[in-house]
Motif scaffolding. Structure first.
Motif, short mmCIF file in Angstrom:
data_model
loop_
_atom_site.label_atom_id
_atom_site.label_comp_id
_atom_site.label_asym_id
_atom_site.label_seq_id
_atom_site.Cartn_x
_atom_site.Cartn_y
_atom_site.Cartn_z
N GLN A 1 38.64 40.92 40.13
CA GLN A 1 39.82 40.34 40.76
C GLN A 1 39.44 39.64 42.05
OE1 GLN A 1 42.97 43.15 41.28
NE2 GLN A 1 44.37 41.67 42.21
N TYR B 1 42.24 29.94 34.25
CA TYR B 1 42.11 30.49 35.61
C TYR B 1 43.15 29.92 36.57
CZ TYR B 1 37.78 32.73 34.18
OH TYR B 1 36.86 33.53 33.55
N ARG C 1 46.42 29.62 35.60
CA ARG C 1 47.58 30.49 35.34
C ARG C 1 47.32 31.91 35.83
NH1 ARG C 1 50.58 31.55 29.49
NH2 ARG C 1 52.11 33.07 30.29
N TRP C 2 46.13 32.43 35.49
CA TRP C 2 45.76 33.80 35.89
C TRP C 2 44.78 33.70 37.06
CZ3 TRP C 2 49.15 36.64 33.54
CH2 TRP C 2 49.60 36.29 32.27
N MET D 1 42.24 36.48 38.29
CA MET D 1 41.07 36.84 37.52
C MET D 1 39.86 36.05 37.98
SD MET D 1 42.50 37.21 33.61
CE MET D 1 43.78 38.40 33.18
N GLY E 1 44.72 34.77 28.69
CA GLY E 1 44.31 35.79 29.65
C GLY E 1 43.67 36.96 28.91
#
Length: 338
Positions: free
Chosen positions: A233, A275, A277-278, A281, A311
């Motif tokens: 993260q 990456y 959108r998420w 991560m 994801g």
């Protein structure tokens, strides 16, 4: 599970917060187990943070999602409870109806703990939902450069190497935060304690840094299982291995208390993750099985991966199947098995 000569539903206590917790709870709900979810109260982002700043209550977002995961209400009712306003109205925009209900009940009951118990009954929750503390907490972090920051979202946004975290009372600065007795009783009476999945520093450790919660997790006879994150993260665990996660947990509680680690070994396909959108991560958690064993952990590695919406997440059914399987095995806390 046999207790003496009597059968009882195995008691599983799941500790954490964030989006990973409901995934596991939804699958556990379908098993013949007695579930208690202990949920962090140190969140300060999004709708939860705005409500907290206005009315001085525990941030309700994580509790709302856990409640929806364990509720037996018809789906329409849950959709209403989870509905988030998209109105351009300055006050309602972005707020979830469930957050407003929890905030209102917290004022009516003079505390989040009793409010959640009342709402759990109304929502036909199958299990128990316990806020980790009966007051809003602040998460504090010290970084490798010896600077400190207060606030869960600010800590992640700093993008610096975290040395340690701790919690403090938002309303009573000179008071050491403590969990109410039902939280401690649930941990001590459990057959299994599950940590995660979730953000190591901002979802899992905020619970364990409440002194009597951490002490109970170290003292309980239950097997303590850590569900290791699949992805690192940003701003928290960049470049971490699975052994690094355990090392940080043990260093914070000054004890090797994690018995078993569930590790995903299914590779995330190249170029699959969106990456943008998420954006929290970073990359896949690397494996250090030697380091895990040096931390005194049993390692269970398998395909726990679920790919969806570009994801990488845990497959709740696969993880739950392993947790239930562990309930039937000899305790890892028996030195003969270590």
């Amino acid at each position: 599970m046999l207790n003496g000569n009597k059968w009882h539903r195995p008691k599983i206590v799941v500790i954490g917060g964030g989006t990973g917790l409901p995934v596991i709870l939804k699958s556990l709900r379908d098993q013949d187990v007695d579930i208690t979810a202990i949920v962090t109260v140190a969140d300060d982002g999004g709708s939860s943070g705005v409500i907290r700043n206005y009315v001085n209550v525990v941030p309700p977002g994580d509790i709302r999602n856990v409640m929806a995961a364990l509720s037996k209400l018809p789906q329409l009712y849950l959709d209403i409870f989870q509905y988030r306003f998209n109105s351009k109205d300055q006050f309602f925009a972005g707020h979830a109806i469930g957050n407003l209900i929890i905030a209102a009940l917290s004022e009516m009951k003079n505390g989040i703990f009793d409010a959640v118990q009342e709402l759990s009954s109304m929502m036909k929750v199958d299990g128990h939902i316990y806020p980790a503390a009966d007051e809003p907490l602040e998460l504090n972090a010290e970084f490798a450069d010896d600077t400190t920051i207060t606030g869960e979202s600010e800590i992640s946004a700093a993008h610096k190497l975290i040395k340690r975290v701790w919690v403090s009372s938002r309303l009573h600065k000179d008071k050491q935060p403590e969990a109410v007795q039902p939280v401690i009783d649930a941990i001590m009476d459990a057959d299994q304690i599950v940590l995660g999945p979730g953000s190591l520093f901002t979802s899992i450790l905020p619970n364990l840094m409440i002194s009597n919660v951490g002490d109970a997790v170290k003292k309980t006879q239950a097997e303590v299982v850590y569900i290791c994150n699949i992805m690192t993260q940003k701003g928290e665990t960049e470049n971490f291995s699975d052994a690094d996660h355990i090392r940080v947990l043990h260093e914070h509680l000054h004890d090797r208390f994690v018995d078993t680690v569930l590790v995903n070994t299914k590779k995330v396909p190249d170029e699959y993750i969106d990456y943008q959108r998420w954006n929290e991560m970073s990359k896949e958690v690397t494996h250090d099985f030697k380091g895990l064993k040096e931390q005194g952990c049993r390692v269970i590695s398998d395909d726990f991966l679920e790919l969806r919406d570009n994801g990488a997440f845990h497959n709740g059914d696969q993880v739950t199947a392993e947790l239930v399987n562990l309930l039937g095995q000899p305790s890892w806390r028996d030195s003969a098995w270590r």
